[in-house]
Write a protein that holds these residues in place. Structure first.
Motif, PDB file in Angstrom:
ATOM      1  N   ILE A 688      40.213 -26.996 110.144  1.00 28.86           N
ATOM      2  CA  ILE A 688      40.830 -25.806 110.730  1.00 28.86           C
ATOM      3  C   ILE A 688      41.512 -26.233 112.026  1.00 28.86           C
ATOM      4  O   ILE A 688      40.849 -26.597 113.001  1.00 28.86           O
ATOM      5  CB  ILE A 688      39.790 -24.706 110.994  1.00 28.86           C
ATOM      6  CG1 ILE A 688      38.999 -24.403 109.718  1.00 28.86           C
ATOM      7  CG2 ILE A 688      40.475 -23.462 111.542  1.00 28.86           C
ATOM      8  CD1 ILE A 688      39.847 -23.951 108.551  1.00 28.86           C
ATOM      9  N   ASP A 689      42.840 -26.245 112.047  1.00 26.55           N
ATOM     10  CA  ASP A 689      43.596 -26.709 113.198  1.00 26.55           C
ATOM     11  C   ASP A 689      43.789 -25.586 114.202  1.00 26.55           C
ATOM     12  O   ASP A 689      44.108 -24.449 113.827  1.00 26.55           O
ATOM     13  CB  ASP A 689      44.955 -27.259 112.755  1.00 26.55           C
ATOM     14  CG  ASP A 689      45.652 -28.012 113.878  1.00 26.55           C
ATOM     15  OD1 ASP A 689      46.313 -27.339 114.699  1.00 26.55           O
ATOM     16  OD2 ASP A 689      45.545 -29.243 113.937  1.00 26.55           O
ATOM     17  N   GLY A 690      43.574 -25.913 115.486  1.00 26.02           N
ATOM     18  CA  GLY A 690      43.686 -24.904 116.532  1.00 26.02           C
ATOM     19  C   GLY A 690      45.083 -24.349 116.708  1.00 26.02           C
ATOM     20  O   GLY A 690      45.261 -23.335 117.395  1.00 26.02           O
ATOM     21  N   ASP A 691      46.089 -24.980 116.106  1.00 27.58           N
ATOM     22  CA  ASP A 691      47.462 -24.495 116.241  1.00 27.58           C
ATOM     23  C   ASP A 691      47.840 -23.492 115.150  1.00 27.58           C
ATOM     24  O   ASP A 691      48.970 -22.985 115.156  1.00 27.58           O
ATOM     25  CB  ASP A 691      48.432 -25.678 116.209  1.00 27.58           C
ATOM     26  CG  ASP A 691      48.272 -26.571 117.425  1.00 27.58           C
ATOM     27  OD1 ASP A 691      48.422 -26.066 118.550  1.00 27.58           O
ATOM     28  OD2 ASP A 691      47.977 -27.765 117.245  1.00 27.58           O
ATOM     29  N   THR A 692      46.908 -23.233 114.222  1.00 28.33           N
ATOM     30  CA  THR A 692      47.150 -22.187 113.215  1.00 28.33           C
ATOM     31  C   THR A 692      46.627 -20.854 113.746  1.00 28.33           C
ATOM     32  O   THR A 692      46.073 -20.760 114.849  1.00 28.33           O
ATOM     33  CB  THR A 692      46.436 -22.547 111.904  1.00 28.33           C
ATOM     34  OG1 THR A 692      45.016 -22.512 112.132  1.00 28.33           O
ATOM     35  CG2 THR A 692      46.833 -23.935 111.426  1.00 28.33           C
TER      36      THR A 692
END
Length: 821
Positions: A688-692
């Protein structure tokens, strides 16, 4: 009364004589302490009895002299105009100066001063007669320091002085002292021709003007045409002068009162009160033509119609210097560029002296040079020779290859070569014109016949019959043609020749040609090395293969790849990290620490990326140098449904179906995280990428499908683990139905109720060999059995959660149902 008068006269004369016994020189040679000495002179008209007289020394800054002085009694009567030379080392003194001292006093006494002591003469009554220095004051850094040099009494001193008077002395030492009448920073060696024991400038001078120089001979000047020689120095001293002293220099020499400037052929020196203190004269040789011996002299003129008097003789030589080239570098490395854009420039500096030609700078290979950064680059640069010199000239060099080459070698050649030229000699009755000709090796001489029947004969003297012994011998056939003969001279030397026809030679038809060896300097070279890169246009599949340890085969290769952007930029800030997938469904990650080509990542853009293949923690990527947008709004690839994450899913758009969280969550945590999900048989890692938009969003409950980009994070070889799925956003998660019955199944089964509590009923009919396995979401088997038609299972002890019921028939066909307790 008469006797008393006579006694008083004798006493007065003796006192007067004593007052004219003076110290005239103190010596501390820079290169030989054994050659030290003290010189005393009787300037009076009477003899002086030195019985019980002493020479004493105050060492350094001591207030009193040494307890034991040097006894002068051995001298007895010192005649008028005579010297006493006192040495601490008689043998060394005689070896250096050619005669024995009057007193060999031994070391450590008054004659063995290192230049910072005080020295005085004492008479038999212990009266101070004459003194050098200030008792109680260390001489170091004062006007009475003569360390590594000498102190000499000026010529005008006519009486002794029991009190130090610095204006009475010319002093040379190894230190610079200001505020003195005559104190020169110049260490003096025994071989400099300056020490002169037994000679004093004021000796018997009376009132006659005196001018002299020390040293009085300067030799070994070496000068190259075009530049002056190194300077040498002499000091001029005078006394009893009534006019200025005019110094003149002859030959190719020049003189000046200052170093490096003001040189000419004459100098005017003005005395003060008849005295000319030691004045430094700088001398150099500066001729305009070569001379194996170049002599000169410095003379002085006091006017009054007297002829100038020589005080310094000069000798040296003037040479024609060999031309020489200089380069600041011999190697330049590290050139690097891509085809179509030259490399960054590097520089070197070129200069030359004594040149007869311009400097040519050439470069080989795919390198280019220019005389300015903003100028035109080519493979050659010309640097003009001005007055025999090329001053420091900066040259710029760059690499500009047309094709990929990882080993670009080249060479800069710096040269100044004389070009062969042609010369013409006219011939007639009875002459060669010019009769004397000087040429260079490689030049050609043409003889033109002005009229008559002639030739050129370089073999045997037609008059004497003797062989010319020229560097090479040849002769032409006699002719009356206008173009008589030509010859290329390849050997240096002097060539004598004549016309061998009849008595032409005897009538003066002779000539000489001097062939001078090449005056070209040795060339200089600079080795160059670098590399030219080109972007290989290729498919993504070609550059994403791996070796046996899953290391990318194409690491370091520069490529041009094309594809459509899928998903988002997972970098988010400055920099890039996104996936492009081509029409053959092959993908690769695009990466850089900074933004490239001002590109804003947009899903659906078809782009062309130029960059270098790299690998980071197992993930193959292209490190982008430039990005070009070809088109926008393109159709994306359909996600591939997978049952495992591995090398095949890397940089692919993939989907995992019917999964649930291993650890159930209501909302996604903040920031970037790894979260595990399972389909009952396998566990998958979601990155889970923090930029999504996923962090802190609502998590799906129950079973769901998830779509995203396949990734990897494995920091050690072999790179066969750490596979991940990167969801692009919350929309990547799709909840699935939990009806319990598959729409498309190989056989009919039924499990109910769903959800269930304490028991579940299984309906299945397929015959012998059928079985049931129940697993929890972590893949652990909680129940297994053979089954023919149906059964009821007790689930009282099962924890609440999701369970996967997998049925297998006798033909090994399987079907899995998901139920919730």
């Amino acid at each position: 009364m008469k006797k008393l008068y006579t006694f008083l006269v004798v006493m007065l004369l003796s006192s007067y004589s004593f007052s004219q016994l003076i110290i005239t020189e103190l010596a501390d040679p820079n290169n030989n302490s054994g050659a030290r000495y003290v010189e005393i002179y009787n300037q009076s008209n009477s003899d002086v009895d030195l019985t019980d007289w002493e020479l004493r020394r105050w060492t350094n800054g001591n207030a009193g002299p040494q307890n034991t002085g040097i006894d002068l009694s051995s001298i007895g009567l010192l005649s008028s105009g005579s010297f006493v030379i006192i040495s601490p080392n008689g043998g060394e003194f005689e070896s250096v100066y050619g005669f024995a001292p009057d007193i060999d006093a031994g070391t450590g006494g008054a004659a063995d001063s290192n230049g910072d002591d005080q020295i005085a003469i004492f008479d038999a009554s212990d009266n101070t007669i004459d003194i050098f220095g200030v008792p109680g004051e260390d001489g170091t850094g004062t006007c009475h320091e003569f360390e590594d040099g000498r102190a000499e009494r000026i010529a005008s001193v006519s009486a002794s002085n029991p009190v130090w008077e610095e204006s009475e002395w010319n002093v040379w030492a190894d230190s610079q002292v200001s505020g003195c009448t005559s104190h020169t920073q110049q260490p003096v060696n025994t071989g400099d021709g300056i020490y002169d024991p037994g000679v004093w400038i004021g000796e018997a001078s009376g009132s006659e003007p005196t001018v002299f120089a020390l040293p009085n001979e300067l030799i070994n000047f070496v000068q190259f045409v075009g530049t002056s020689s190194n300077e040498q120095t002499t000091e001029v001293i005078g006394s009893n002068l009534t006019t200025d002293v005019i110094l003149s220099v002859s030959g190719d020499y020049e003189i000046s009162l200052t170093t490096g400037a003001g040189f000419g052929t004459s100098i005017v020196l003005t005395p003060n009160a008849g005295e000319l203190v030691a004045t430094m004269i700088y001398v150099r040789l500066n001729g305009s033509a070569t001379a194996s011996t170049s002599n000169g002299e410095i003379t002085y003129d006091l006017g009054g119609g007297m002829a100038p008097t020589t005080i310094v003789t000069l000798s040296g030589e003037i040479l024609n210097p060999d031309p020489v080239l200089f380069s600041s570098e011999d190697t330049l490395i590290g050139f690097s560029h891509f085809v179509g854009a030259p490399s960054s420039e590097q520089t070197f500096v070129v200069s030359g002296n004594y040149l007869t030609e311009d400097i040519t700078v050439d470069v080989s290979g795919d390198y280019e040079i220019s005389s300015s950064s903003a100028g035109t680059f080519s493979n050659s640069v010309l640097l003009p020779n001005i007055g025999g010199q090329v001053q420091s000239a900066e040259v710029f060099v760059r690499l500009n290859g047309a094709s990929q080459n990882y080993n670009q070698e080249g060479m800069v050649t710096i040269s100044s070569q004389s070009q062969a030229v042609s010369h013409t000699v006219n011939s007639g009755n009875y002459y060669y014109q010019p009769q004397l000709l000087t040429i260079n090796v490689g030049d050609t001489v043409y003889w033109i016949n002005d009229g008559g029947f002639h030739n050129v004969n370089f073999i045997t003297n037609s008059v004497s019959g003797e062989n010319y012994n020229n560097p090479e011998s040849f002769a032409s056939t006699p002719t009356s043609d206008a173009e008589m003969y030509f010859h290329v001279f390849t050997l240096p030397g002097t060539y004598e020749y004549d016309c061998s026809v009849g008595s032409h030679a005897a009538n003066g038809m002779v000539g000489t040609i001097s062939v001078v060896a090449s005056s070209s300097p040795d060339s200089k070279t600079i080795l160059l090395s670098g590399e030219t890169f080109d972007y290989l246009s290729t498919d993504i599949a070609i550059v994403t293969t791996n070796d046996s340890i899953l290391l990318a085969d194409s690491i370091g290769v520069y490529v041009s790849v094309q594809g459509v952007v899928h998903c988002i930029d997972f970098d988010g800030n400055e920099g890039l990290s996104f996936t492009m997938i081509d029409s053959l469904n092959n993908g690769i990650n695009v990466y850089n620490f900074v933004d490239v080509s001002d590109y804003a990542v947009t899903e659906g853009d078809e782009i062309r990326v130029l960059g270098q293949i790299d690998q980071f923690n197992g993930l193959i990527e292209v490190f982008a140098d430039s990005i070009e947008v070809i088109s926008s709004g393109n159709t994306l690839q359909e996600p591939t449904i997978v049952m495992a994450l591995n090398e095949d899913t890397e940089s692919q758009l993939i989907r995992i179906e019917n999964v649930s969280f291993v650890d159930p969550i209501a909302t996604f945590p903040s920031g970037s995280n790894n979260i595990d999900v399972t389909d009952g048989a396998n566990v998958y890692t979601l990155r889970i990428d923090g930029d999504t938009d996923i962090p802190e969003g609502a998590a799906p409950q129950g079973l769901f499908d998830v779509t995203g980009i396949g990734g990897q994070y494995d920091s050690s070889s072999p790179y066969d683990s750490g596979y991940q799925l990167f969801p692009c956003g919350l929309a990547s998660f799709e909840p699935v139905s939990t009806s319990g019955i598959s729409e498309s199944v190989p056989f009919n089964v039924g499990v109910f109720p769903n959800p269930f509590n304490n028991e579940v009923e299984v309906a299945f009919s397929y015959g012998p060999g059928s079985s049931l396995i129940v697993r929890d979401v972590q893949g652990r088997v909680v129940h297994s059995q053979e089954i023919k038609h149906g059964d009821k299972l007790s689930t009282l002890d099962w924890p609440n959660g999701i369970y996967l019921f997998t049925f297998k028939d006798g033909l090994h066909q399987t079907q899995t149902l998901r139920l919730i307790k």
